[in-house]
Design a protein around this motif. Structure first.
Motif, PDB file in Angstrom:
ATOM      1  N   ALA A  12      46.200  57.923  10.313  1.00 54.06           N
ATOM      2  CA  ALA A  12      47.169  58.725   9.569  1.00 54.06           C
ATOM      3  C   ALA A  12      47.108  58.402   8.078  1.00 54.06           C
ATOM      4  CB  ALA A  12      48.581  58.480  10.105  1.00 54.06           C
ATOM      5  N   HIS A  13      47.179  57.117   7.758  1.00 53.13           N
ATOM      6  CA  HIS A  13      47.167  56.678   6.362  1.00 53.13           C
ATOM      7  C   HIS A  13      45.934  55.821   6.099  1.00 53.13           C
ATOM      8  CE1 HIS A  13      51.420  57.155   7.745  1.00 53.13           C
ATOM      9  NE2 HIS A  13      51.315  58.086   6.806  1.00 53.13           N
ATOM     10  N   ASP A  16      45.716  52.337   8.168  1.00 51.37           N
ATOM     11  CA  ASP A  16      46.007  52.211   9.609  1.00 51.37           C
ATOM     12  C   ASP A  16      44.782  51.833  10.439  1.00 51.37           C
ATOM     13  OD1 ASP A  16      48.716  52.920   9.278  1.00 51.37           O
ATOM     14  OD2 ASP A  16      48.238  55.049   9.396  1.00 51.37           O
ATOM     15  N   HIS A 121      52.126  59.082  12.423  1.00 52.62           N
ATOM     16  CA  HIS A 121      51.276  58.487  13.471  1.00 52.62           C
ATOM     17  C   HIS A 121      51.365  59.336  14.741  1.00 52.62           C
ATOM     18  CE1 HIS A 121      51.533  54.221  11.465  1.00 52.62           C
ATOM     19  NE2 HIS A 121      51.087  55.145  10.660  1.00 52.62           N
TER      20      HIS A 121
HETATM   21 ZN   LIG Z   1      50.288  54.675   8.825  1.00 52.20          ZN
END
Ligand SMILES: [Zn+2]
Length: 215
Positions: A12-13, A16, A121
Motif C-alpha cells: 500500500a505504502h 510496507d 492495506h
Molecule cells: Zn502502509
C-alpha cells in the motif's frame, strides 16, 4: 533459456513491503528469482508540512534505494491515501495491473491482510483478491503483516521463510527511509527484531518471516 521465476509483492505504502516481507524478498532475489514490488501510494499524508510532490520525490528515491538493497524492481502507482478504491476505478488501473501480472506470470503474490485495520492495506487486499480472480495464470497468494498480526484467525495455512541470511538486508532497506525517521520506522525496529526471532523459532533458525497462504 527458461524464464526466471517471478514473485510479486503488493504494498500500500512505500515501506510496507520492506516491513512485511523484506527478508523474504532478499531471500528470493538471492535464489536468482525476479521480485517486483507494486507500490500503490507514495504516502504523502505523513508529511503534512511538506508539499506533496516533494514528499513523492523523497519517497520514491528512498523506495528505489530500498529496492536496490533487497534486489527487487519497484513499480509505483500514484493512488491517494484513503482513496485507493476510488482512484483505482477512476484511473482504470486494473488493465495496467493485469498487464503487469499476465506478463510477469508470478508463482507467488504477497499482499496485505483483509484483517489489517488500515483502510489502505484493506483496499490493497481487496484489489489483489480481485486481480487474482482475473489473472490468467493463478499464483499462490500470501498475506503479510505490517504493524498488526497478519491474521487473528487460524484457518489459513502458515508459511514461514528463513531470512537468517537476509535479515540484515531487511534492516538496511528500512534504514533508507530517512524521511520517516521521526514517524514510524525507527521505534519499531525492536518490534521487527522480536517478530523475526519469533518467526525464526518456528523454523529453528535465527530469523524468519511469517505469512498465511490464502489461495
Ligand atoms: Zn502502509
Amino acid at each position: 533459456m527458461s524464464k526466471k521465476e517471478t514473485i510479486v509483492v503488493c504494498s500500500a505504502h512505500s515501506d510496507d513491503f520492506v516491513i512485511g516481507a523484506g527478508g523474504t524478498i532478499a531471500h528470493y532475489a538471492a535464489e536468482k528469482k525476479k521480485v517486483i514490488a507494486l507500490i500503490f501510494s507514495y504516502g504523502e499524508k505523513s508529511h503534512p508540512w511538506l508539499k506533496e510532490n516533494i514528499v513523492q520525490k523523497m519517497r520514491s528515491r528512498e523506495t528505489i534505494e530500498a529496492g536496490k538493497v533487497l534486489n527487487c524492481e519497484i513499480i509505483f502507482f500514484d493512488l491517494r491515501e484513503f482513496h485507493f478504491q476510488e482512484d483505482y476505478q477512476q484511473k482504470e488501473l486494473e488493465k495496467q495491473f493485469l498487464a503487469i501480472l499476465n506478463r510477469a506470470k508470478p508463482t507467488k503474490i504477497f499482499t496485505h491482510s483483509s484483517e489489517d485495520p488500515h483502510p489502505d492495506h484493506k483496499a490493497v487486499n481487496a484489489i489483489t483478491m480481485d486481480l487474482w480472480q482475473k489473472v490468467k495464470q493463478k499464483p499462490e497468494l500470501y498475506i503479510y503483516s505490517v504493524w498488526n498480526p497478519v491474521s487473528f484467525k487460524t484457518r489459513y495455512p502458515s508459511f514461514y521463510v528463513n531470512i537468517s541470511k537476509t535479515f540484515s538486508a531487511k534492516l538496511n532497506a528500512l534504514k533508507t527511509f530517512r524521511s520517516q525517521k521521526f514517524n514510524a520506522i525507527y521505534p519499531l525496529f525492536t518490534l521487527i527484531l522480536f517478530r523475526a526471532i519469533k518467526d525464526g523459532f518456528k523454523l529453528r533458525t535465527l530469523f524468519g518471516e511469517h505469512f498465511y497462504r490464502i489461495k
